[in-house]
Structures are given as C-alpha cells and as structure tokens.
Scaffold this active site. Sequence first.
Site, short mmCIF file in Angstrom:
data_model
loop_
_atom_site.label_atom_id
_atom_site.label_comp_id
_atom_site.label_asym_id
_atom_site.label_seq_id
_atom_site.Cartn_x
_atom_site.Cartn_y
_atom_site.Cartn_z
N LYS A 22 6.80 -2.84 9.41
CA LYS A 22 7.13 -4.26 8.22
C LYS A 22 8.25 -4.49 7.51
CE LYS A 22 4.89 -3.68 4.35
NZ LYS A 22 5.48 -4.64 3.58
N ARG A 92 6.03 -10.00 -3.02
CA ARG A 92 6.92 -9.08 -3.85
C ARG A 92 8.79 -9.24 -3.23
NH1 ARG A 92 6.09 -7.35 -8.40
NH2 ARG A 92 7.74 -5.96 -8.57
N CYS A 116 1.77 -6.12 -10.13
CA CYS A 116 1.11 -6.17 -8.06
C CYS A 116 0.03 -4.66 -9.20
CB CYS A 116 1.72 -6.35 -7.32
SG CYS A 116 2.14 -4.53 -6.30
N ARG A 121 5.73 -2.40 -10.96
CA ARG A 121 7.29 -2.49 -10.22
C ARG A 121 8.19 -3.52 -10.41
NH1 ARG A 121 4.35 -3.40 -4.30
NH2 ARG A 121 6.91 -2.90 -3.33
N ASP A 304 3.77 4.68 0.89
CA ASP A 304 2.20 4.20 2.09
C ASP A 304 1.93 5.06 2.56
OD1 ASP A 304 4.43 1.93 0.76
OD2 ASP A 304 5.16 2.17 1.99
#
Length: 417
Positions: A22, A92, A116, A121, A304
Amino acid sequence: MDKIVIQGGIPLEGEVRVSGSKNAALPIIAACILTGGWHYLENIPRLRDIETIKEITSHIGMAFEEDGHCLKVNSDNITSYVASYQLVKTMRASVLVLGPLLSRLGRARISLPGGCAIGERPIDLHLKGFHAMGVDVNLEHGYVVASTDRIRGADIFFDISTVTGTENIMMAAVRAEGITTLHNAAKEPEVVDLASFLNLMGARIEGAGTDTITITGVQELHPVRYTIIPDRIESGTILIAAAITGGNVRIKGCTAEHIGAIVEKLQDSGMDIEKQGEEIVARGHDHVRSVDITTMPFPGFATDMQAQFMALMCLADGSSIIKETVFENRFMHVSELRRMGADIDINGGQAVVKGKAHLSGAQVMATDLRASASLILAGLAAEGQTEISRVYHLDRGYQNLDLKLAGLGARIWREKY
Ligand code: EPU
C-alpha cells in the site's frame, strides 16, 4: 457495515501470497502525475486507500483502467491542481500529490490534513522542503497553497526522518533546476521503490535507501511499466498470525530483507523462520517468549507492526516492554486488547505487557488500520468468539486479510451489522 467474527484457537497451516505494498503504491500512483502517457502499474493492491488516491488524482485529471492485475494510469490531461478537504480528510497520504503537481504545473492547492487517530502528524517538514526549493507556500482557509515559476534544487535537512516527506520532495525534485540533496532522508523500502520507479521514468536519483539522497534534475520523464514491491507489513502480520496460533505457514512473494527487524524479534520470541528464495517458512510454538521492542524508522522495528506484535506479547511467558517512538498516540488498541483479558499498562510512549496463558474472545472495536490487525491476531488465539466492528479501517490497508487467514484454516468470516 461489516464486522469480522473469529472462532479462535486454530493453528494456521498452509501457503499464502502477499499483496502489493500500500505505502509503495500510493506515492507511485501520485508520481504518475509527473508526466503524460500511459503508465502500467503491476501488483497494485485492491484497497480502500488505493481507491481514495485514484479518486483524488481523477479530480486532478488522471484516468485509470483496470487490466487484470495491472492498473493503467493516464496523465495526459492534468487539468486541476486542487485536492479538496472532503478527500484529504479521509486519507493523509493525499498530500503526496503536492510534490508531483508542483513539478508538473508549478502550483497546488491541497487541504491541510488534520490530526489522526495515531498522532498529530504535521506536514511542516514537507512544506519547509518545498520552501527551500523556491516554492511559495502559504496556508489559506485550511489549504496549503503552493506555487512556483521554477523549482530549484536545494540542500534539505529533515529534523525527523519522514517517509512521505522524503517522497514528496523527491517527486518535486526530479525535474528541478540543479541538484537536490536530502539529508536524514527516510530509508524505508517504499522510498526506494518510488526512487526505482522514478529512475525508470528517466529521473536521476542516487542514494535511496541511505540517509542521503541526491536528485539531479532532468528535463524529460516518460511513462513506464513497473511492478510494486510486496507489502512488508502484511508479511509481518501473517508471520505473527502463525506465531500466535502455533501454526506453520509459508509466505510466498515476500522480500525478507524488508522485514529483518520483525523476523529477528519473532525468532527471539521462539519462532522458527527460514528464508527460501522469495518465500518465508515460519513455524510457531505453544510457548512464546517475551521480547521487548522499540519502534524506529527503517531498518528498525516498524511502528506499523507494533500493535500486531503487542497482541503476540499478550500471550508471552513474561513481561515485555513496547516503546512507541514514531507516533505519540499509537496505543489505541490497548483498551480493546484489555477487553480480551490482556494485562497492559501504558506510561507515556511505553507499554508494559504482562503475558497471560489465555485471551478470551470478546466484542471489540477497530480504531485504526494496524489496530484492527492486532485485534484479528488476538482473536485468532483467543478462547471463544471475537467480534471486531469498524473493520473498514482494515479494508483501507489489507487486501482480503480475512480471506487469506481463512485460506490458512482460520475460522474467520464477515457479517453485516
Ligand atoms: N513528522 C513531522 N513533520 C512532518 C512529517 C512527519 O513532525 O512534516 C513526524 C510525524 O508526526 C511522525 C514522524 O515524523 O511522528 C514520522 O512520520 P512520517 O512522516 O514518516 O509518517 P508518514 O509519512 O505520514 C508513513 C506511512 C505510515 C507509517 C509511517 C512511519 C505512508 C502512506 N504512510 O506515514 O503508514 O506509519 O510512514 O513509518 O507511507 C500505515 O500504513 O498504517 C501507516 C500509518
């Protein structure tokens, strides 16, 4: 809306192929703005976030055609330079059109993304970089309004390593006048993939994958055919699915060098992992050792993967300390894991996870993309039934994770609610 239901306790067995990345696909689709003609992008994952970047770039004038696994992108007619609040607020990464629009049209008007779920961020470092390159940058009514007659190469020092910041500036710099040098650049594989794509288009980028990237501006770029790298976070998530269920899984089409830190921590926790060419074979065991992790930019342990690793540590044989250093609010999954019986204390950016023998299935709610993966992993190992609502977060960034896990034997399905 969909919810995911899981009957836990089944060791996963079998083979699975990971989808395209992604976070590599998003900037590469944005980079197609840079020059006209048909681009052919292979291995683009089918995800909500990909649909969003297609929608944003369609508004700008880009056209898309699906051709099997290939996404055909045409950018002959870039007619607008605006990305609206309505679209940017849903993702974003929409700010990635800023650099290519400045390069192609010399102007851009992009809604400033708000905070977020995982942190504030800001994009100040992107804007500072553009400013250094001779771009006039202003904030007007919630929008970044940027324009320039010509982009000039510059020496840019990032205070913090930023992935999309590095990508945005790199895209603006490929046709700049002169040389741009990025210091403390992000080293993530997705940055390297974007640089490879741009170089194939005719750009002159050196040093991607190191903390100093040099971009020599060129006059012309041309459209190309390109294959996106496999999604390293999906690979890591499936490895943990095998670890947490004591299963035995072969992951096909993944790049082991992109998940070195994750593999090492999983081996420390007792998992057997072997690289076989483009495949990884992983065997989990009943006994999980507790391991500490600290999230860091690549090649460190990816933020992540933090939520997913925490799910595993909930079932480890002792206490593990999990430090989140990249985002200030990335522990939203903790209160949901606690509802499944996890023993986790949070103190600032640090969580102490006291492993337990069991988790118990519960109704829980996904709060962001990686948190939803964490809850699925916990559900795979928990006793009884887990129901995860708000899985639209999952669908933003994992292509059919539930179906892939079902293919490995998990009892997992979707229901409407
Ligand atoms: N930061 C600033 N100013 C900036 C830019 C970043 O202070 O101008 C800070 C951020 O607030 C954060 C840190 O720098 O504390 C690093 O953020 P970075 O800019 O690297 O994050 P990003 O580019 O917005 C990408 C991924 C994220 C991933 C991070 C970190 C994409 C589209 N997104 O975000 O992916 O967590 O890098 O690796 O590439 C996800 O896929 O779930 C996801 C959130």
